[in-house]
Design an enzyme around this catalytic site. Structure first.
Site, mmCIF file in Angstrom:
data_model
loop_
_atom_site.group_PDB
_atom_site.id
_atom_site.type_symbol
_atom_site.label_atom_id
_atom_site.label_comp_id
_atom_site.label_asym_id
_atom_site.label_seq_id
_atom_site.Cartn_x
_atom_site.Cartn_y
_atom_site.Cartn_z
ATOM 1 N N LYS A 36 0.886 -1.353 0.060
ATOM 2 C CA LYS A 36 -0.012 0.064 -0.039
ATOM 3 C C LYS A 36 0.950 1.340 0.053
ATOM 4 C CE LYS A 36 -0.943 2.063 3.590
ATOM 5 N NZ LYS A 36 -1.500 2.500 5.169
ATOM 6 N N ARG A 135 -7.594 11.886 13.517
ATOM 7 C CA ARG A 135 -6.422 11.581 12.904
ATOM 8 C C ARG A 135 -5.544 12.781 12.939
ATOM 9 N NH1 ARG A 135 -5.195 6.554 9.291
ATOM 10 N NH2 ARG A 135 -3.162 6.864 10.322
ATOM 11 N N SER A 178 3.760 11.504 13.159
ATOM 12 C CA SER A 178 3.587 10.828 11.860
ATOM 13 C C SER A 178 4.778 11.093 10.807
ATOM 14 C CB SER A 178 2.223 10.925 11.218
ATOM 15 O OG SER A 178 2.269 10.157 10.129
ATOM 16 N N SER A 179 5.326 10.105 10.378
ATOM 17 C CA SER A 179 6.250 10.558 9.404
ATOM 18 C C SER A 179 5.557 10.991 7.997
ATOM 19 C CB SER A 179 7.126 9.220 8.828
ATOM 20 O OG SER A 179 6.381 8.366 8.476
ATOM 21 N N GLN A 180 4.419 10.543 7.883
ATOM 22 C CA GLN A 180 3.520 11.139 6.744
ATOM 23 C C GLN A 180 3.584 12.569 6.558
ATOM 24 O OE1 GLN A 180 -0.358 9.317 6.668
ATOM 25 N NE2 GLN A 180 0.512 7.100 6.384
ATOM 26 N N SER A 207 8.918 5.935 12.427
ATOM 27 C CA SER A 207 8.629 5.558 11.188
ATOM 28 C C SER A 207 9.542 6.155 10.055
ATOM 29 C CB SER A 207 7.485 5.362 10.654
ATOM 30 O OG SER A 207 6.368 4.480 11.888
ATOM 31 N N GLU A 322 3.795 0.216 12.745
ATOM 32 C CA GLU A 322 2.830 -0.621 11.978
ATOM 33 C C GLU A 322 3.060 -2.212 12.470
ATOM 34 O OE1 GLU A 322 4.287 -1.020 7.488
ATOM 35 O OE2 GLU A 322 4.483 0.746 8.294
ATOM 36 N N LYS A 419 -8.770 -3.129 4.059
ATOM 37 C CA LYS A 419 -8.030 -1.762 3.725
ATOM 38 C C LYS A 419 -6.806 -2.091 2.813
ATOM 39 C CE LYS A 419 -5.633 1.592 6.660
ATOM 40 N NZ LYS A 419 -6.099 2.892 6.254
#
Length: 436
Positions: A36, A135, A178-180, A207, A322, A419
């Protein structure tokens, strides 16, 4: 019933799924769907590239379908009719108009698409599933304002008003949640007039392998990225070259299957395990070896053989959070104590995973202590019961791992695994039916 404000969505009302029990050593070879993380990054880069490209062996799941739909709404064309998805990039000169993006429960859609929306023309409204509104995304939206994008709101629902171009420049964010947050700003940054220079100020970024993945993919597209300094990532302005991607198997989705070898004393091979990868799931090799498994990688794939008794571990999972749900399930079945730490950030994933794991493992008899940044588990006999998933695919993975070793585990809403893994339940049941 757990507190939905703390734990996430209430369990689904459908009948819980009886998790199949492994009655003996499982011997199996597994082919996994694509990653993903790689699929959604490849789609974003294709949408901002300088020509058409193909994402081969793309993962077809809810998260990736939502990403394809989101990018298409902005003016790109993502043809998902085949196994290889063909992408025509968006044209900033062609107004997308006012559109709505459904984020579902996909953090990559909520965080990666708004920076691209600034390159489109029109108002783009974002919303998602109820829990998605909890989130974090405010750091990304604040950074976009600094870079010259008109954004209304600091959490879902929010609106981005694109003008077809973005000034870009330097931003400071706290990406400790979050690394996002970092990846989101880097992926579209080369298309900004001054590029983007992202600096992190806060507790360590979790992450980090996911940022390494983003940087590696940008460089494959000919983008110049400077990541020589700690906590700083600079993307130079310029074209994003069209590149075809071949998507690796999703190594994090390997966790329950390799865990099945660990709990049953059997041998499971995951096909096509890459020799080198930026995926966090590659850490499973070292984790399972530390728990007493025999782990071997060949050109055919990764093979894990389970031990007579699983050993507990003391692990900092900060970079690979994760994997925590599946690893926690294994630790609950180990014969010695375990301590999993460095994962406070997974409280902000699809659900508060630390609270959820402590609740569900404890409900089945585990001796577990929840800490601010992790879990402590001590050997205890487990028993059957209902396992709630909180609409979280990784929680479902943990539940079926426990169910493979314990009679009578009933997993609620196992379909949430769609998902990232379509028909996970069918694949799992077929694997165990051969050994029942």
């Amino acid at each position: 019933m757990t507190d939905p404000d703390r734990r996430g969505p209430a369990p689904a009302a459908e009948d819980p799924w009886p998790a199949p029990r492994a009655r003996g050593p499982v011997e199996a070879t597994v082919t996994l769907p694509g990653s993903k993380s790689l699929t959604n990054r490849a789609l974003v880069l294709a949408a901002v590239a300088d020509g058409p490209s193909v994402v081969r062996r793309a993962l077809r799941s809810r998260d990736t379908s939502l990403m394809a739909a989101a990018l298409t709404s902005l003016g790109a064309v993502v043809d998902t009719s085949g196994d290889d998805w063909r992408v025509t990039p968006l044209d900033a000169a062609a107004p997308a108009g006012d559109v709505a993006v459904d984020c579902g429960l996909a953090g990559t859609v909520m965080r990666f698409v708004p920076p691209v929306a600034g390159l489109a023309t029109g108002a783009v409204s974002f919303d998602g599933d109820p829990h998605m509104r909890k989130r974090p995304v405010g750091e990304v939206l604040g950074a976009l304002r600094t870079l010259g994008i008109d954004v209304t709101g600091d959490a879902l629902p929010f609106t981005v008003r694109g003008t077809g171009s973005v000034a870009g420049g330097t931003v400071v964010v706290d990406a400790s949640q979050s690394s996002q947050f970092i990846s989101a700003l880097l992926l579209a940054g080369a298309r900004y007039e001054r590029g983007v220079d992202v600096r992190h100020d806060g507790q360590p970024v979790p992450s980090l392998p996911h940022i390494d993945m983003t940087v590696a993919m940008l460089r494959q597209h000919g983008v110049v990225v400077d990541d020589a300094d700690a906590n700083r990532w600079s993307v130079a302005p310029g074209p994003v070259r069209a590149v075809d991607h071949l998507i690796e198997p999703d190594l994090s989705n390997a966790a329950p299957f390799l865990a099945l070898a660990a709990v049953s004393g059997g041998t499971v091979t995951v096909r096509d395990w890459p020799a080198a990868t930026t995926q966090a799931g590659d850490a499973l090799r070292g984790i399972l070896a530390a728990m007493g498994c025999m782990v071997t990688r060949t050109d055919a794939g990764l093979t894990v053989t389970g031990p007579d008794e699983l050993q507990g571990v003391d692990l900092d999972l900060h970079d690979v959070g994760e994997l925590a749900p599946a690893v926690a399930a294994l630790c609950a079945l180990a014969t010695t104590p375990s301590h999993l730490r460095g994962i406070a950030h997974i409280r902000g994933h699809e659900t508060d995973r630390l609270a959820a794991l402590a609740t569900e493992l404890g409900r089945l008899g585990a001796d577990v202590t929840e800490h601010p940044d992790g879990l402590e588990l001590r050997p205890a006999p487990l028993h059957g019961g209902v396992w709630s998933t909180y609409a979280d695919h990784r929680m479902a993975h943990a539940g079926v791992v426990v169910g493979a070793a314990v009679d009578g585990v009933l997993v609620e809403d196992v379909a949430t695994t769609g998902k990232t893994f379509p028909d996970f339940a069918g694949s799992w049941a077929a694997l165990l039916d051969r050994d029942v």
